[in-house]
Design a protein around this motif. Structure first.
Motif, PDB file in Angstrom:
ATOM      1  N   ALA A 115      -3.966  -9.576  -9.903  1.00  0.00           N
ATOM      2  CA  ALA A 115      -5.347  -9.972  -9.615  1.00  0.00           C
ATOM      3  C   ALA A 115      -5.574 -11.434 -10.001  1.00  0.00           C
ATOM      4  O   ALA A 115      -6.157 -12.212  -9.234  1.00  0.00           O
ATOM      5  N   ALA A 116      -5.088 -11.812 -11.181  1.00  0.00           N
ATOM      6  CA  ALA A 116      -5.243 -13.202 -11.622  1.00  0.00           C
ATOM      7  C   ALA A 116      -4.527 -14.144 -10.660  1.00  0.00           C
ATOM      8  O   ALA A 116      -5.066 -15.190 -10.273  1.00  0.00           O
ATOM      9  N   HIS A 117      -3.332 -13.770 -10.264  1.00  0.00           N
ATOM     10  CA  HIS A 117      -2.557 -14.612  -9.346  1.00  0.00           C
ATOM     11  C   HIS A 117      -3.285 -14.775  -8.021  1.00  0.00           C
ATOM     12  O   HIS A 117      -3.370 -15.876  -7.460  1.00  0.00           O
ATOM     13  N   THR A 118      -3.810 -13.654  -7.509  1.00  0.00           N
ATOM     14  CA  THR A 118      -4.541 -13.700  -6.247  1.00  0.00           C
ATOM     15  C   THR A 118      -5.780 -14.580  -6.366  1.00  0.00           C
ATOM     16  O   THR A 118      -6.179 -15.270  -5.420  1.00  0.00           O
ATOM     17  N   ALA A 119      -6.388 -14.572  -7.569  1.00  0.00           N
ATOM     18  CA  ALA A 119      -7.579 -15.395  -7.795  1.00  0.00           C
ATOM     19  C   ALA A 119      -7.228 -16.856  -8.055  1.00  0.00           C
ATOM     20  O   ALA A 119      -8.108 -17.675  -8.296  1.00  0.00           O
ATOM     21  N   GLY A 120      -5.932 -17.168  -8.030  1.00  0.00           N
ATOM     22  CA  GLY A 120      -5.538 -18.559  -8.184  1.00  0.00           C
ATOM     23  C   GLY A 120      -5.272 -18.980  -9.622  1.00  0.00           C
ATOM     24  O   GLY A 120      -5.060 -20.148  -9.898  1.00  0.00           O
ATOM     25  N   VAL A 121      -5.293 -18.018 -10.561  1.00  0.00           N
ATOM     26  CA  VAL A 121      -5.037 -18.343 -11.970  1.00  0.00           C
ATOM     27  C   VAL A 121      -3.542 -18.151 -12.260  1.00  0.00           C
ATOM     28  O   VAL A 121      -3.019 -17.050 -12.135  1.00  0.00           O
ATOM     29  N   HIS A 122      -2.866 -19.216 -12.602  1.00  0.00           N
ATOM     30  CA  HIS A 122      -1.409 -19.147 -12.782  1.00  0.00           C
ATOM     31  C   HIS A 122      -0.960 -19.589 -14.161  1.00  0.00           C
ATOM     32  O   HIS A 122       0.122 -20.129 -14.318  1.00  0.00           O
ATOM     33  N   SER A 123      -1.764 -19.438 -15.199  1.00  0.00           N
ATOM     34  CA  SER A 123      -1.366 -20.003 -16.492  1.00  0.00           C
ATOM     35  C   SER A 123      -0.413 -19.063 -17.228  1.00  0.00           C
ATOM     36  O   SER A 123      -0.400 -17.852 -17.003  1.00  0.00           O
ATOM     37  N   VAL A 124       0.380 -19.640 -18.108  1.00  0.00           N
ATOM     38  CA  VAL A 124       1.271 -18.851 -18.957  1.00  0.00           C
ATOM     39  C   VAL A 124       0.466 -17.900 -19.827  1.00  0.00           C
ATOM     40  O   VAL A 124       0.893 -16.779 -20.116  1.00  0.00           O
ATOM     41  N   ALA A 125      -0.719 -18.369 -20.244  1.00  0.00           N
ATOM     42  CA  ALA A 125      -1.538 -17.535 -21.122  1.00  0.00           C
ATOM     43  C   ALA A 125      -1.840 -16.190 -20.459  1.00  0.00           C
ATOM     44  O   ALA A 125      -1.805 -15.141 -21.107  1.00  0.00           O
ATOM     45  N   VAL A 126      -2.145 -16.216 -19.151  1.00  0.00           N
ATOM     46  CA  VAL A 126      -2.435 -14.959 -18.455  1.00  0.00           C
ATOM     47  C   VAL A 126      -1.211 -14.055 -18.457  1.00  0.00           C
ATOM     48  O   VAL A 126      -1.296 -12.857 -18.743  1.00  0.00           O
ATOM     49  N   THR A 127      -0.060 -14.635 -18.158  1.00  0.00           N
ATOM     50  CA  THR A 127       1.170 -13.847 -18.147  1.00  0.00           C
ATOM     51  C   THR A 127       1.407 -13.204 -19.502  1.00  0.00           C
ATOM     52  O   THR A 127       1.662 -11.988 -19.609  1.00  0.00           O
ATOM     53  N   LEU A 128       1.321 -14.024 -20.551  1.00  0.00           N
ATOM     54  CA  LEU A 128       1.565 -13.482 -21.888  1.00  0.00           C
ATOM     55  C   LEU A 128       0.484 -12.480 -22.265  1.00  0.00           C
ATOM     56  O   LEU A 128       0.760 -11.470 -22.920  1.00  0.00           O
ATOM     57  N   GLY A 129      -0.763 -12.732 -21.822  1.00  0.00           N
ATOM     58  CA  GLY A 129      -1.835 -11.791 -22.107  1.00  0.00           C
ATOM     59  C   GLY A 129      -1.561 -10.435 -21.473  1.00  0.00           C
ATOM     60  O   GLY A 129      -1.747  -9.390 -22.118  1.00  0.00           O
TER      61      GLY A 129
END
Lengths: 211, 211, 211
Positions: B167-181
């Motif tokens: 969902a984050a990726h689709t929304a254009g959010v690509h940060s490492v923080a999201v991945t680690l979260g």
């Protein structure tokens, strides 16, 4: 190289396919499967490792498109279906052919991976997958723990032969003699392991002493 | 993104490989397999999910070509082989590492699929295949119904974490923080499920009343 | 052709997915698996054959990326989960749908392989893999010898239908009528095999007579 001696290598390949298909068919007969089950187990055992190899190498599997391989597997399946009791009396012949299949599949798989540009480690792992993959699928479908995980020295000589082949290839040696030498090595060690019941080591048992 | 923080993600990946390989090796020791069987189960458990992912994504499997992954799996296999009894005393450590592997494999698999252009649904399914595929192969080879199909909440937190990442990726959010979260979420829910024995629901029992 | 009648073929495909997913979910419920196990077995049974087909044909698996297929499988999984006892009372309906799935998957798989340029033999083998692959994965995961290897005439009518389709295609006949005719043939023979308990032949028993 493979491309320059296709007849020799095709012959070895067909022998390996026949031997592996026979072993798969015999397992199916022992399990009481019908003619379709016997054929599926024969074909999966003989062709499954090569299909897995080609899938991993990202090429179209020859095990499905080369009619000579498929026909050989089906023929062996019918031999197992019709003459299981006859064949089982020649257990030594079957084991010898299986060792031959192990040797040819290991070298052919490693070589194909090397020629498609795989690094040495990947080539050896792909060779091993070619050599033992079909037998593992056979045992999983038959509902038993794969024999290769339990049996006498089987995969270890194959790994050694594949490593020798990859080392020669990396060193720039590409002769048919090396390929056949590696295959002969795998075959020889496997036959010796059968003859003298060599085992791979088992995990250490825990000591029962109180300390 | 993966490409910009390779060291962190490689570290997590190697930890996951080690944990999964250890679990595979321990199952093999318990089954009484020899050293080759232990190594195969260790490697299949640790690398099988990633190989399946790469096959489905139609790229060459890194689980066969990256020597760091293979070496880590083999090392864990030898630890399981030589010190199975010691390791089993640290069951909690193994379960914790397995949860870590689940979290890192789920996020890494989902991310790789997204980066190769897969739609969100496919990416999450591929991530799940990465995370639970190796364990399923381990159990099939060991002749038992895969633990992930029976065990306490295991795949469901992974699915949720993968869905969040997609969902984050689709929304254009690509940060490492999201991945680690997302990885931390999967890990946290899995640990909580172990701690408080959360179960996924089972099918309703039929009522035995005459109506 | 497939491309010109997508709606008809999509409808048949979805019916097949639903039927196969239902059979997978019911096996999972009988094994006492939790909701995730039921869903995995439903999805693997319904989508596994198509994923294997696409992997072998070296294209990205639609079984993972087409949400209509995935959603249908998940829906059937929930039906199996919630209404297993109700569904089992309609065993005949399930068997009929399964026969429909066999017929549509066999023809769709063979056709896709032919359209991607596979030779006739490979196309039929790929079609068979599409049709019986999911059910084999279901049974391997559930820890039983695959039903297709033991059951009444199941794969043989599928093989015959696929061969007819490949022959027509090779002869240059590409009409939808031929495709539907082959599917109807598979369905009809399978239903007849169920109705009159046709069996595939079993291996000959060894004679116990002294001669």
């Amino acid at each position: 190289m493979l491309a320059s001696h296709p007849a020799v290598l095709l012959g070895l390949d067909l022998l390996g396919v026949f031997a592996f298909a026979l072993s798969g068919g015999l397992v199916a007969v022992r399990k009481g499967l019908d003619v379709f089950g016997v054929q599926v187990l024969a074909c999966v055992t003989a062709l499954g490792g090569g299909v897995a190899r080609d899938v991993v190498l990202d090429v179209r599997p020859v095990g499905l498109s080369d009619w000579r391989l498929v026909l050989t597997a089906v023929l062996a399946g019918f031999v197992a279906f019709g003459y299981a009791h006859g064949v089982q009396r020649f257990a030594k012949v079957v084991l010898t052919m299986d060792a031959l299949g192990l040797a040819t599949f290991m070298t052919a798989g490693t070589l194909k991976a090397l020629e498609l540009g795989a690094p040495a480690l990947e080539a050896v792992l792909v060779g091993l997958m070619t050599a033992v993959g079909g037998g593992m699928m056979r045992d999983v479908l038959a509902g038993v723990v794969p024999e290769v995980l339990r049996t006498q020295l089987y995969a270890i000589p194959a790994l050694a032969g594949g490593a020798m082949l990859a080392a020669a290839h990396t060193a720039g040696v590409h002769s048919v003699a090396v390929t056949l030498g590696c295959a002969a090595f795998v075959f020889g060690v496997r036959m010796a392991a059968l003859r003298w019941r060599w085992q791979a080591p088992h995990p250490p048992r825990p000591s029962r002493s109180p300390s």
